[in-house]
Design a protein around this motif. Structure first.
Motif, PDB file in Angstrom:
ATOM      1  N   LYS A  92      40.428   5.598 -75.537  1.00  0.00           N
ATOM      2  CA  LYS A  92      40.346   7.060 -75.565  1.00  0.00           C
ATOM      3  C   LYS A  92      39.642   7.636 -74.342  1.00  0.00           C
ATOM      4  O   LYS A  92      40.046   8.682 -73.816  1.00  0.00           O
ATOM      5  CB  LYS A  92      39.626   7.495 -76.844  1.00  0.00           C
ATOM      6  N   TRP A  93      38.582   6.972 -73.864  1.00  0.00           N
ATOM      7  CA  TRP A  93      37.720   7.595 -72.869  1.00  0.00           C
ATOM      8  C   TRP A  93      37.714   6.925 -71.490  1.00  0.00           C
ATOM      9  O   TRP A  93      37.127   7.474 -70.550  1.00  0.00           O
ATOM     10  CB  TRP A  93      36.278   7.634 -73.387  1.00  0.00           C
ATOM     11  N   SER A  94      38.335   5.781 -71.342  1.00  0.00           N
ATOM     12  CA  SER A  94      38.212   5.052 -70.069  1.00  0.00           C
ATOM     13  C   SER A  94      38.824   5.789 -68.882  1.00  0.00           C
ATOM     14  O   SER A  94      38.348   5.655 -67.751  1.00  0.00           O
ATOM     15  CB  SER A  94      38.836   3.657 -70.188  1.00  0.00           C
ATOM     16  N   SER A  95      39.864   6.567 -69.121  1.00  0.00           N
ATOM     17  CA  SER A  95      40.470   7.292 -67.997  1.00  0.00           C
ATOM     18  C   SER A  95      39.587   8.446 -67.532  1.00  0.00           C
ATOM     19  O   SER A  95      39.538   8.761 -66.339  1.00  0.00           O
ATOM     20  CB  SER A  95      41.853   7.819 -68.388  1.00  0.00           C
ATOM     21  N   LYS A  96      38.878   9.075 -68.462  1.00  0.00           N
ATOM     22  CA  LYS A  96      38.042  10.226 -68.115  1.00  0.00           C
ATOM     23  C   LYS A  96      36.648   9.815 -67.665  1.00  0.00           C
ATOM     24  O   LYS A  96      36.072  10.421 -66.748  1.00  0.00           O
ATOM     25  CB  LYS A  96      37.946  11.170 -69.318  1.00  0.00           C
ATOM     26  N   TYR A  97      36.103   8.780 -68.306  1.00  0.00           N
ATOM     27  CA  TYR A  97      34.754   8.313 -67.969  1.00  0.00           C
ATOM     28  C   TYR A  97      34.769   6.795 -67.753  1.00  0.00           C
ATOM     29  O   TYR A  97      34.186   6.032 -68.531  1.00  0.00           O
ATOM     30  CB  TYR A  97      33.766   8.677 -69.082  1.00  0.00           C
ATOM     31  N   PRO A  98      35.428   6.343 -66.700  1.00  0.00           N
ATOM     32  CA  PRO A  98      35.592   4.895 -66.501  1.00  0.00           C
ATOM     33  C   PRO A  98      34.273   4.138 -66.321  1.00  0.00           C
ATOM     34  O   PRO A  98      34.121   3.031 -66.843  1.00  0.00           O
ATOM     35  CB  PRO A  98      36.459   4.810 -65.241  1.00  0.00           C
ATOM     36  N   ARG A  99      33.329   4.706 -65.596  1.00  0.00           N
ATOM     37  CA  ARG A  99      32.062   4.008 -65.357  1.00  0.00           C
ATOM     38  C   ARG A  99      31.247   3.868 -66.640  1.00  0.00           C
ATOM     39  O   ARG A  99      30.650   2.817 -66.892  1.00  0.00           O
ATOM     40  CB  ARG A  99      31.236   4.757 -64.307  1.00  0.00           C
ATOM     41  N   GLU A 100      31.234   4.921 -67.421  1.00  0.00           N
ATOM     42  CA  GLU A 100      30.445   4.893 -68.654  1.00  0.00           C
ATOM     43  C   GLU A 100      31.040   3.895 -69.650  1.00  0.00           C
ATOM     44  O   GLU A 100      30.307   3.137 -70.302  1.00  0.00           O
ATOM     45  CB  GLU A 100      30.396   6.297 -69.277  1.00  0.00           C
ATOM     46  N   VAL A 101      32.362   3.891 -69.760  1.00  0.00           N
ATOM     47  CA  VAL A 101      33.018   2.956 -70.683  1.00  0.00           C
ATOM     48  C   VAL A 101      32.831   1.518 -70.205  1.00  0.00           C
ATOM     49  O   VAL A 101      32.548   0.615 -71.001  1.00  0.00           O
ATOM     50  CB  VAL A 101      34.520   3.293 -70.820  1.00  0.00           C
ATOM     51  N   GLN A 102      32.944   1.306 -68.893  1.00  0.00           N
ATOM     52  CA  GLN A 102      32.766  -0.040 -68.352  1.00  0.00           C
ATOM     53  C   GLN A 102      31.334  -0.531 -68.561  1.00  0.00           C
ATOM     54  O   GLN A 102      31.099  -1.713 -68.820  1.00  0.00           O
ATOM     55  CB  GLN A 102      33.103  -0.058 -66.859  1.00  0.00           C
ATOM     56  N   SER A 103      30.394   0.389 -68.473  1.00  0.00           N
ATOM     57  CA  SER A 103      28.991   0.030 -68.707  1.00  0.00           C
ATOM     58  C   SER A 103      28.800  -0.495 -70.124  1.00  0.00           C
ATOM     59  O   SER A 103      28.091  -1.480 -70.353  1.00  0.00           O
ATOM     60  CB  SER A 103      28.090   1.243 -68.462  1.00  0.00           C
ATOM     61  N   TRP A 104      29.445   0.156 -71.097  1.00  0.00           N
ATOM     62  CA  TRP A 104      29.378  -0.323 -72.481  1.00  0.00           C
ATOM     63  C   TRP A 104      30.062  -1.682 -72.609  1.00  0.00           C
ATOM     64  O   TRP A 104      29.562  -2.573 -73.306  1.00  0.00           O
ATOM     65  CB  TRP A 104      30.023   0.692 -73.429  1.00  0.00           C
ATOM     66  N   ALA A 105      31.177  -1.845 -71.942  1.00  0.00           N
ATOM     67  CA  ALA A 105      31.889  -3.126 -72.008  1.00  0.00           C
ATOM     68  C   ALA A 105      31.027  -4.254 -71.452  1.00  0.00           C
ATOM     69  O   ALA A 105      30.973  -5.356 -72.019  1.00  0.00           O
ATOM     70  CB  ALA A 105      33.200  -3.025 -71.232  1.00  0.00           C
TER      71      ALA A 105
END
Length: 367
Positions: free
Chosen positions: A266-279
């Motif tokens: 849902k969010w990786s395209s809009k907030y890629p850095r934040e989602v990657q940080s969680w990953a």
């Protein structure tokens, strides 16, 4: 009050001469006058009986004591509550009429220094189910005034009782100092730990694992959520927060991973850095799900220690800046003693139900 104290002392010297000095020629030798500060105010011209040999000593106060012990205790309590030495001195002057300089107040509070030294070296339990690590910054004077860190380590033993294990004042917060503190805890007896809970200070996970390689690491989920929300647009914050809740409030790790996949899509395209940080950090953010469900709510975050940190900060705030390292240590130590006494007979929520499971985890991991 004056008459009662004088009556007690007359009875004391009578008993002293008739019983303890019965086989001697010792006798009364009049009185001498002195002032005494009490919790009820100042007593002037107190008549203290004396004997000819100068051996009698009343049990009401020491020979050169000018106030009863309540004053020292009151000063220490005021200091503990966050009053500065100057404020305490002014308060005592208003109450008793005589001035106490900041230096005098500081000397009175020095009685806790010996207690601090003993406390820093006291033996600790072998097993702690959880170690919480956190810190705060205070203004400290060393020629100039600068912000320095106070490190605080809280442990929950295998029975579920918590206590502040140690603290350290000085410098900037770093993983290197944390490793030294953890090594000291290990040297004082803390040999087996199941879980360390702390925020995302760079290098702290590695420092923790260097001392406790068999322990798990739980990064504070609350800190992670706050950091994430601070990086997303305001209009998205509520929805992102609700989606994150589906991850860390999932009933089990499998469901949590599924919820993260949905969050990622849902969010990786809009907030890629934040989602990657969680990953990147998902493993250490979901460690708590490997532990009994009854304690998950208190181990996925550093809230258990943050209340203590908040109280220390509250008591230090009125002082604006601390005059010395010793001043900081005295306030922190006294605050910590309050918490440890309060917690002594109370298990942390959920640990009673989890005790057997945690004991099995200790046995599997360390035996």
């Amino acid at each position: 009050m004056k008459e009662k104290l004088e009556l007690i002392m007359r009875e004391e010297i009578k008993h002293f001469l008739e019983i303890e000095q019965a086989d001697t020629s010792n006798m009364r030798n009049g009185y001498y006058q002195r002032n005494l500060d009490t919790q009820y105010g100042r007593i002037e011209g107190l008549l203290v009986p004396r004997d000819r040999n100068g051996e009698f000593q009343t049990q009401l106060f020491a020979p050169y004591q000018r106030h009863t012990g309540w004053l020292e205790e009151a000063i220490i309590r005021m200091y503990q509550s966050g009053m500065s030495t100057r404020e305490i001195g002014k308060f005592i002057e208003r109450i008793l009429g005589n001035a106490y300089s900041p230096a005098t107040i500081s000397r009175i509070t020095d009685v806790v220094k010996e207690g601090i030294e003993k406390w820093h070296t006291r033996p600790l339990h072998k097993r702690y189910s959880v170690l919480y690590l956190d810190g705060l910054y205070v203004k400290l004077r060393r020629e100039t005034v600068e912000k320095e860190a106070i490190y605080v380590a809280l442990g929950v033993n295998e029975e579920g009782y918590r206590e502040i294990l140690d603290f350290f004042v000085g410098g900037q917060e770093s993983a290197y100092v944390w490793q030294e503190i953890l090594q000291q805890l290990y040297n004082r007896g803390v040999k087996e730990v199941l879980l360390g809970v702390f925020d995302g200070l760079p290098g702290l996970e590695e420092a923790f694992k260097a001392v406790y390689p068999k322990a798990d690491v739980q990064c504070c989920v609350v800190h992670k959520v706050r950091n994430t929300l601070s990086r997303v647009r305001k209009k998205d914050q509520f929805e992102v927060a609700e989606n994150l809740k589906l991850i860390y409030r999932a009933p089990n790790k499998e469901m949590a991973l599924q919820m993260f996949q949905q969050f990622e899509s849902k969010w990786s395209s809009k907030y890629p850095r934040e989602v990657q940080s969680w990953a990147n950090e998902l493993d250490v953010l979901l460690t708590f799900m490997d532990y009994p469900s009854s304690i998950r709510s208190v181990i996925y975050t550093t809230n258990a220690i943050e209340r203590t940190i908040k109280e220390i900060r509250k008591r230090l705030k009125p002082m604006n800046s601390l005059s010395s390292l010793e001043a900081a240590e005295k306030v922190v130590y006294l605050t910590i003693q309050d918490f440890n006494e309060k917690w002594a007979g109370r298990k942390l929520r959920g640990f009673a139900e989890a005790q057997e499971a945690l004991e099995r985890m200790f046995e599997e991991r360390y035996n």
